[in-house]
Scaffold this motif. Structure first.
Motif, PDB file in Angstrom:
ATOM      1  N   ALA A 369       2.609  14.915  -8.941  1.00  0.00           N
ATOM      2  CA  ALA A 369       1.913  13.831  -8.240  1.00  0.00           C
ATOM      3  C   ALA A 369       1.972  12.516  -9.009  1.00  0.00           C
ATOM      4  CB  ALA A 369       0.459  14.224  -7.992  1.00  0.00           C
ATOM      5  N   VAL A 370       1.762  12.565 -10.321  1.00  0.00           N
ATOM      6  CA  VAL A 370       1.757  11.341 -11.136  1.00  0.00           C
ATOM      7  C   VAL A 370       3.139  10.699 -11.139  1.00  0.00           C
ATOM      8  CG1 VAL A 370       1.475  10.422 -13.467  1.00  0.00           C
ATOM      9  CG2 VAL A 370      -0.160  12.105 -12.582  1.00  0.00           C
ATOM     10  N   ILE A 371       4.167  11.525 -11.269  1.00  0.00           N
ATOM     11  CA  ILE A 371       5.529  10.975 -11.309  1.00  0.00           C
ATOM     12  C   ILE A 371       5.903  10.386  -9.949  1.00  0.00           C
ATOM     13  CG2 ILE A 371       7.951  11.492 -11.754  1.00  0.00           C
ATOM     14  CD1 ILE A 371       7.041  13.704 -13.656  1.00  0.00           C
ATOM     15  N   ALA A 372       5.462  11.024  -8.863  1.00  0.00           N
ATOM     16  CA  ALA A 372       5.708  10.458  -7.527  1.00  0.00           C
ATOM     17  C   ALA A 372       5.074   9.075  -7.412  1.00  0.00           C
ATOM     18  CB  ALA A 372       5.152  11.391  -6.457  1.00  0.00           C
ATOM     19  N   ASP A 373       3.892   8.914  -7.989  1.00  0.00           N
ATOM     20  CA  ASP A 373       3.214   7.611  -7.996  1.00  0.00           C
ATOM     21  C   ASP A 373       4.034   6.589  -8.781  1.00  0.00           C
ATOM     22  OD1 ASP A 373       1.203   5.673  -7.656  1.00  0.00           O
ATOM     23  OD2 ASP A 373       0.169   6.316  -9.491  1.00  0.00           O
ATOM     24  N   HIS A 374       4.608   7.022  -9.910  1.00  0.00           N
ATOM     25  CA  HIS A 374       5.453   6.121 -10.705  1.00  0.00           C
ATOM     26  C   HIS A 374       6.682   5.675  -9.911  1.00  0.00           C
ATOM     27  CE1 HIS A 374       3.815   7.850 -14.772  1.00  0.00           C
ATOM     28  NE2 HIS A 374       2.937   7.088 -14.142  1.00  0.00           N
ATOM     29  N   VAL A 375       7.312   6.622  -9.210  1.00  0.00           N
ATOM     30  CA  VAL A 375       8.488   6.284  -8.395  1.00  0.00           C
ATOM     31  C   VAL A 375       8.093   5.272  -7.318  1.00  0.00           C
ATOM     32  CG1 VAL A 375      10.266   7.167  -6.839  1.00  0.00           C
ATOM     33  CG2 VAL A 375       9.567   8.537  -8.817  1.00  0.00           C
ATOM     34  N   ALA A 376       6.944   5.523  -6.679  1.00  0.00           N
ATOM     35  CA  ALA A 376       6.479   4.620  -5.615  1.00  0.00           C
ATOM     36  C   ALA A 376       6.227   3.216  -6.154  1.00  0.00           C
ATOM     37  CB  ALA A 376       5.202   5.187  -4.996  1.00  0.00           C
ATOM     38  N   ASP A 377       5.563   3.129  -7.303  1.00  0.00           N
ATOM     39  CA  ASP A 377       5.287   1.816  -7.899  1.00  0.00           C
ATOM     40  C   ASP A 377       6.586   1.073  -8.193  1.00  0.00           C
ATOM     41  OD1 ASP A 377       2.599   2.336  -7.793  1.00  0.00           O
ATOM     42  OD2 ASP A 377       2.355   2.743  -9.936  1.00  0.00           O
ATOM     43  N   THR A 378       7.597   1.818  -8.638  1.00  0.00           N
ATOM     44  CA  THR A 378       8.879   1.191  -8.974  1.00  0.00           C
ATOM     45  C   THR A 378       9.572   0.675  -7.712  1.00  0.00           C
ATOM     46  OG1 THR A 378       9.069   2.752 -10.809  1.00  0.00           O
ATOM     47  CG2 THR A 378      11.034   1.505 -10.242  1.00  0.00           C
ATOM     48  N   TYR A 379       9.575   1.484  -6.657  1.00  0.00           N
ATOM     49  CA  TYR A 379      10.156   1.022  -5.391  1.00  0.00           C
ATOM     50  C   TYR A 379       9.433  -0.228  -4.885  1.00  0.00           C
ATOM     51  CZ  TYR A 379      13.578   4.664  -4.263  1.00  0.00           C
ATOM     52  OH  TYR A 379      14.693   5.467  -4.242  1.00  0.00           O
ATOM     53  N   MET A 380       8.122  -0.254  -5.055  1.00  0.00           N
ATOM     54  CA  MET A 380       7.357  -1.415  -4.585  1.00  0.00           C
ATOM     55  C   MET A 380       7.764  -2.663  -5.364  1.00  0.00           C
ATOM     56  SD  MET A 380       5.282  -1.648  -2.090  1.00  0.00           S
ATOM     57  CE  MET A 380       4.006  -2.673  -1.343  1.00  0.00           C
ATOM     58  N   LYS A 381       7.971  -2.501  -6.681  1.00  0.00           N
ATOM     59  CA  LYS A 381       8.399  -3.636  -7.503  1.00  0.00           C
ATOM     60  C   LYS A 381       9.789  -4.127  -7.089  1.00  0.00           C
ATOM     61  CE  LYS A 381       5.045  -4.306 -10.542  1.00  0.00           C
ATOM     62  NZ  LYS A 381       4.356  -5.621 -10.674  1.00  0.00           N
ATOM     63  N   LEU A 382      10.613  -3.199  -6.591  1.00  0.00           N
ATOM     64  CA  LEU A 382      11.968  -3.555  -6.160  1.00  0.00           C
ATOM     65  C   LEU A 382      11.998  -4.032  -4.710  1.00  0.00           C
ATOM     66  CD1 LEU A 382      13.905  -0.613  -7.859  1.00  0.00           C
ATOM     67  CD2 LEU A 382      14.047  -3.032  -8.481  1.00  0.00           C
ATOM     68  N   GLY A 383      10.824  -4.105  -4.079  1.00  0.00           N
ATOM     69  CA  GLY A 383      10.729  -4.642  -2.729  1.00  0.00           C
ATOM     70  C   GLY A 383      11.007  -3.651  -1.622  1.00  0.00           C
ATOM     71  N   ASN A 384      11.053  -2.363  -1.951  1.00  0.00           N
ATOM     72  CA  ASN A 384      11.319  -1.346  -0.932  1.00  0.00           C
ATOM     73  C   ASN A 384      10.001  -0.676  -0.555  1.00  0.00           C
ATOM     74  OD1 ASN A 384      12.188   0.823   0.645  1.00  0.00           O
ATOM     75  ND2 ASN A 384      14.076   1.084  -0.544  1.00  0.00           N
ATOM     76  N   ARG A 385       9.266  -1.327   0.358  1.00  0.00           N
ATOM     77  CA  ARG A 385       7.939  -0.844   0.736  1.00  0.00           C
ATOM     78  C   ARG A 385       8.005   0.525   1.408  1.00  0.00           C
ATOM     79  NH1 ARG A 385       5.148  -0.613   5.241  1.00  0.00           N
ATOM     80  NH2 ARG A 385       2.850  -0.777   5.214  1.00  0.00           N
ATOM     81  N   GLU A 386       9.016   0.739   2.245  1.00  0.00           N
ATOM     82  CA  GLU A 386       9.127   2.000   2.982  1.00  0.00           C
ATOM     83  C   GLU A 386       9.254   3.187   2.025  1.00  0.00           C
ATOM     84  OE1 GLU A 386      12.026   4.150   6.319  1.00  0.00           O
ATOM     85  OE2 GLU A 386      12.277   2.013   5.834  1.00  0.00           O
ATOM     86  N   LYS A 387      10.119   3.047   1.015  1.00  0.00           N
ATOM     87  CA  LYS A 387      10.293   4.122   0.036  1.00  0.00           C
ATOM     88  C   LYS A 387       9.035   4.300  -0.814  1.00  0.00           C
ATOM     89  CE  LYS A 387      14.394   6.204  -0.150  1.00  0.00           C
ATOM     90  NZ  LYS A 387      14.541   7.671  -0.293  1.00  0.00           N
ATOM     91  N   ALA A 388       8.386   3.191  -1.134  1.00  0.00           N
ATOM     92  CA  ALA A 388       7.159   3.267  -1.925  1.00  0.00           C
ATOM     93  C   ALA A 388       6.106   4.083  -1.184  1.00  0.00           C
ATOM     94  CB  ALA A 388       6.643   1.866  -2.230  1.00  0.00           C
ATOM     95  N   VAL A 389       5.920   3.784   0.095  1.00  0.00           N
ATOM     96  CA  VAL A 389       4.940   4.517   0.899  1.00  0.00           C
ATOM     97  C   VAL A 389       5.305   5.998   0.973  1.00  0.00           C
ATOM     98  CG1 VAL A 389       4.050   4.822   3.255  1.00  0.00           C
ATOM     99  CG2 VAL A 389       4.170   2.528   2.242  1.00  0.00           C
ATOM    100  N   ASP A 390       6.595   6.277   1.117  1.00  0.00           N
ATOM    101  CA  ASP A 390       7.054   7.667   1.197  1.00  0.00           C
ATOM    102  C   ASP A 390       6.644   8.446  -0.057  1.00  0.00           C
ATOM    103  OD1 ASP A 390       8.520   9.897   2.245  1.00  0.00           O
ATOM    104  OD2 ASP A 390      10.133   9.408   0.855  1.00  0.00           O
ATOM    105  N   TYR A 391       6.839   7.844  -1.234  1.00  0.00           N
ATOM    106  CA  TYR A 391       6.504   8.544  -2.480  1.00  0.00           C
ATOM    107  C   TYR A 391       4.997   8.577  -2.736  1.00  0.00           C
ATOM    108  CZ  TYR A 391      11.134   9.732  -4.154  1.00  0.00           C
ATOM    109  OH  TYR A 391      12.373  10.315  -4.298  1.00  0.00           O
ATOM    110  N   TRP A 392       4.267   7.556  -2.293  1.00  0.00           N
ATOM    111  CA  TRP A 392       2.810   7.628  -2.428  1.00  0.00           C
ATOM    112  C   TRP A 392       2.255   8.767  -1.565  1.00  0.00           C
ATOM    113  CZ3 TRP A 392       2.664   1.641  -2.147  1.00  0.00           C
ATOM    114  CH2 TRP A 392       2.609   1.123  -3.458  1.00  0.00           C
TER     115      TRP A 392
END
Length: 435
Positions: A369-392
């Motif tokens: 769960a924690v690593i999925a949150d890290h992936v989501a935060d990274t996608y959000m920083k890269l401007g990929n909101r859809e992927k960020a939401v998917d990992y959150w």
């Protein structure tokens, strides 16, 4: 052949001479003349009706011929004539085990302990047979042997109950494991290892019971470093970090004042430093971890913990990267270590470098769960909101009570309650996550 004929003739002329009959029978077996050997011993038994020896020899011959039922009868006849022959009980039990008549073997061995003056050979047999059953992956049969010893060897009874507890623990029989660890703690002298194993058993789902067990152990066997270490980990499991730290301090003091050269393990420093970090004392945690690394430079779990702690705080990131690189040299496929490296890069603003590492860590660590949150935060920083939401969402599925992730999803426009209900994982969330 000449010797066999000589002893056979002598046995026939005087069947009452036990040693002559035994030698003739032995030579007959050597010549593969079992029938003749058996007849010689039967004649000897007939002329010596009160002697167990011919029956013991007959039992051995029948056993060698794998005629186990007749071997059992012969050994039992020998025992009926003299109940104070330890080897008779051992031989009988070995045949009964061969026949898988384990209850009968148990009764025979216990009878031997009750009847014989010197039972050392019976005890040695039970221990050796128990070990053999373990080697053959027959734990229940091993338990039978060790339980006999636990019941008959008062001085070593705690050790055998502890061993039985370990076997049941390996078998996954928690109830029986608990029973025998408890028996080991109540015998005299009680074993520290039994208190420890009992506490570790309780620690799985009842840390309070583990703490109570270890506090009682500390009263009976005070200042035992290993027991205190487990007590400290139990306090940490209950998030009673101040109490954990106090116990770890005792351990450090005890070992520091012991024999020269004594040193604590990396696991001790990992738990000690972890308790300090979770209590909010980052400076002390860092000192404890660095002390460990002075002693154990390649302690990979400590290297990773300290590196991740710095990454979370956003400090000493270059040094953190160096430390986790050392940990990864030992375990390059450790998902937690790969995540730490990716998270350090994230904290350094290197999002494109961080992303593939964090995604790899997510797979290696089994969708943590924690690593999925890290992936989501990274996608959000890269401007990929859809992927960020998917990992959150993946993170929240793995840990539905994570309020921080719930808040991120809510801010991204996701109805968290509806989402959890849809995946069949709806649970009561922290109040701030439901806003």
């Amino acid at each position: 052949d000449g010797a066999f004929k000589h002893y056979s003739a002598a046995a026939e002329n005087d069947p009452s001479r036990l040693n002559i009959g035994a030698k003739a029978a032995l030579l007959g077996i050597g010549r593969q003349d079992a029938a003749r050997s058996i007849q010689i011993l039967l004649d000897s038994a007939s002329h010596n009706p009160k002697s167990p020896q011919p029956w013991l020899d007959l039992g051995a011959i029948y056993q060698a011929l794998t005629n186990y039922p007749k071997a059992v009868s012969a050994y039992r006849k020998a025992i009926s004539l003299d109940r104070n022959i330890p080897q008779a009980y051992v031989s009988l039990a070995s045949v009964l085990f061969r026949l898988n008549w384990d209850r009968d073997a148990d009764r025979a061995l216990r009878e031997g302990f009750r009847s014989c003056t010197d039972t050392s050979s019976i005890a040695a047999y039970c221990f050796g047979q128990g070990r053999e059953f373990l080697a053959l992956e027959q734990p229940q049969r091993a338990v039978l042997c060790f339980r006999i010893l636990a019941d008959t060897q008062a001085e070593n009874s705690p050790h055998f109950h502890n061993l039985i507890g370990e076997i049941y623990s390996e078998m996954g029989d928690r109830k029986q494991a608990e029973k025998h660890f408890l028996l080991a703690t109540r015998k005299s002298p009680p074993l520290p290892d039994s208190f420890i194993r009992l506490a570790l058993l309780y620690l799985q789902d009842d840390p309070q019971k583990a703490v109570a067990t270890l506090l009682e152990a500390d009263r009976i066997i005070p200042n035992h470093p290993t027991m205190l270490f487990v007590l400290g980990t139990a306090y940490s499991r209950m998030k009673r970090y101040r109490e954990a730290i106090a116990v770890f301090e005792r351990v450090e003091s005890l070992v520091g004042s012991s024999a020269p050269g004594g040193k604590l393990s990396p696991a001790f420093y990992l738990h000690y430093g972890g308790a300090c970090e979770r209590s909010g004392d980052m400076e002390r945690a860092e000192k404890i971890f660095e002390k460990c690394l002075d002693i154990y430079p390649d302690a990979d779990e400590v290297l990773n913990y300290l590196a991740y702690m710095w990454a979370e705080a956003g400090v000493k990131l270059d040094r953190a990267r160096e430390y986790v690189a050392r940990a990864l040299e030992k375990e390059p496929s450790n998902g937690a270590y790969v995540d730490t490296l990716g998270w350090i890069l994230f904290k350094q603003g290197k999002y494109e470098e961080a992303l593939p590492l964090l995604e790899k860590a997510y797979e290696l660590a089994g969708h943590d769960a924690v690593i999925a949150d890290h992936v989501a935060d990274t996608y959000m920083k890269l401007g990929n909101r859809e992927k960020a939401v998917d990992y959150w969402k993946k993170s929240l599925q793995a840990d539905p009570l994570n309020g921080a992730v719930s808040s991120k999803l809510s801010e991204a426009g996701v109805d968290v309650g509806k989402f959890l209900k849809a995946v069949g994982r709806k649970r009561k969330l922290p109040s701030h996550a439901a806003e």
